[in-house]
Scaffold this motif. Structure first.
Motif, mmCIF file in Angstrom:
data_model
loop_
_atom_site.group_PDB
_atom_site.id
_atom_site.type_symbol
_atom_site.label_atom_id
_atom_site.label_comp_id
_atom_site.label_asym_id
_atom_site.label_seq_id
_atom_site.Cartn_x
_atom_site.Cartn_y
_atom_site.Cartn_z
ATOM 1 N N GLU A 1 1.414 -4.494 -16.331
ATOM 2 C CA GLU A 1 1.428 -4.383 -15.175
ATOM 3 C C GLU A 1 -0.308 -4.129 -14.862
ATOM 4 O O GLU A 1 -1.104 -3.695 -15.721
ATOM 5 N N SER B 1 -2.388 -2.264 -11.725
ATOM 6 C CA SER B 1 -2.231 -1.266 -10.605
ATOM 7 C C SER B 1 -3.351 -1.033 -9.854
ATOM 8 O O SER B 1 -4.571 -1.714 -10.153
ATOM 9 N N ALA C 1 1.496 -1.076 -7.861
ATOM 10 C CA ALA C 1 1.492 -1.726 -9.125
ATOM 11 C C ALA C 1 2.195 -3.381 -9.061
ATOM 12 O O ALA C 1 3.048 -3.546 -8.292
ATOM 13 N N LYS C 2 1.483 -4.157 -9.907
ATOM 14 C CA LYS C 2 2.200 -5.537 -9.827
ATOM 15 C C LYS C 2 2.608 -5.796 -11.303
ATOM 16 O O LYS C 2 1.693 -5.707 -12.075
ATOM 17 N N PRO C 3 3.707 -6.254 -11.570
ATOM 18 C CA PRO C 3 4.214 -6.635 -12.815
ATOM 19 C C PRO C 3 3.339 -7.885 -13.377
ATOM 20 O O PRO C 3 3.204 -8.994 -12.416
#
Length: 320
Positions: free
Chosen positions: A273, A275, A311-313
């Motif tokens: 991820e 963030s 957050a971004k996966p």
């Protein structure tokens, strides 16, 4: 454990790659409003057409034109003065609610720029020192063992490198993974050294128009608890995202964010991820981040500021 024969250059390739990207977290997390809203120009085919569709076409044409004129590249030491100017201006705008001017403001700008510049140069110097490191020759080892042994060797035999990292870490008040580290010992793993700076440059004039960094920052759960940091307690984190005032609302921040995301996904393959931290009242920035795939908003208090952790996966590599 199965052993393999490697030449030294292959044995520690992962360590060299990590050292070429090293750096520490910053005391600045800048997220001013960005985007392309409200910008329009008249094209030849739609000059006198004020319809909503024509307006959207003109906005899109302008956005595409400006994106093509901006190049994203790695930051060099020659960039630091201009980058510090952009970051200092953004910081003071936030503190003064966008109102700046007068002699006192100029003095404050110079002072802030000097502090930011010192901070950024400490990282660049650590990166340059890492590139000049000399590595040992080992005949046999597994990849796992070679990374740990190589890291300890470099840490123990390169005082200048170790001291530059320590200096940069002490200049920051962020909850970074080095915060309580005993610098007499090597870091927990090579991932601690991962760091990247991006500079946005006008392709025509060469002017520096934007900047951002990605570094390993602790997740909220890590600095809320008194415990030893492990691999699940920190993540690649966007920080110091800023665009020069006269170049805002041209999609530059979006370009920087997407470049950072692609870089982490490609080069830091263990990361799942990406963030960032953002002020809770910065609605335009939050909207931008949501459009770029950053999801849940965890409320945190950092440096007496109310912020969200987002957050971004990242896609899991196919070999995992």
């Amino acid at each position: 454990m199965k052993l393999y024969r490697y030449k030294s250059v292959h044995l520690i390739a992962s360590i060299v790659a990590a050292f070429s990207l090293i750096g520490l977290s910053d005391s600045l997390v800048i997220s001013p409003p960005f985007g392309n809203q409200g910008i329009s120009i008249a094209s030849n085919n739609h000059q006198n057409d004020d319809s909503e569709e024509s307006q959207l076409i003109r906005n899109n044409q302008l956005s595409q034109s400006r994106r093509r004129s901006v190049r994203i590249r790695s930051t060099s030491e020659d960039d630091i003065s201009d980058v510090a100017q952009i970051l200092a201006s953004s910081l003071l705008e936030q503190e003064s609610d966008g109102i700046m001017g007068g002699f006192k403001a100029q003095i404050e700008l110079l002072k802030t720029k000097a502090g930011v510049e010192s901070l950024l140069r400490s990282r660049i110097h650590a990166i340059d020192t890492a590139k000049r490191l000399q590595f040992p020759h080992w005949e046999y080892s597994s990849e796992e063992v070679s990374e740990a042994v190589g890291l300890r060797y470099v840490w123990s035999n390169n005082d200048s490198f170790r001291k530059k990292i320590e200096q940069a870490a002490k200049l920051s008040n962020e909850p970074h993974i080095w915060k309580d580290h005993n610098f007499a010992y090597a870091p927990g793993c090579v991932r601690w050294l991962q760091h990247k700076m991006f500079t946005a440059v006008d392709a025509h004039s060469g002017e520096i128009v934007g900047f951002c960094e990605v570094a390993m920052l602790s997740k909220p759960s890590a600095f809320e608890e008194e415990c030893e940091i492990d691999g699940d307690d920190y993540a690649p984190t966007i920080m110091n995202l800023a665009t020069a005032p006269e170049h805002r609302r041209k999609g530059i921040a979006t370009r920087l964010m997407r470049s950072a995301s692609r870089f982490v996904q490609k080069e830091w393959k263990e990361s799942t991820e990406l963030s960032l931290y953002v002020e809770q009242d910065n609605e335009p920035a939050i909207a931008l981040y949501q459009n770029l795939g950053f999801g849940s908003q965890q409320a945190v208090e950092r440096n007496d500021n109310q912020q969200f952790y987002m957050a971004k996966p990242l896609a899991i590599p196919s070999y995992a």
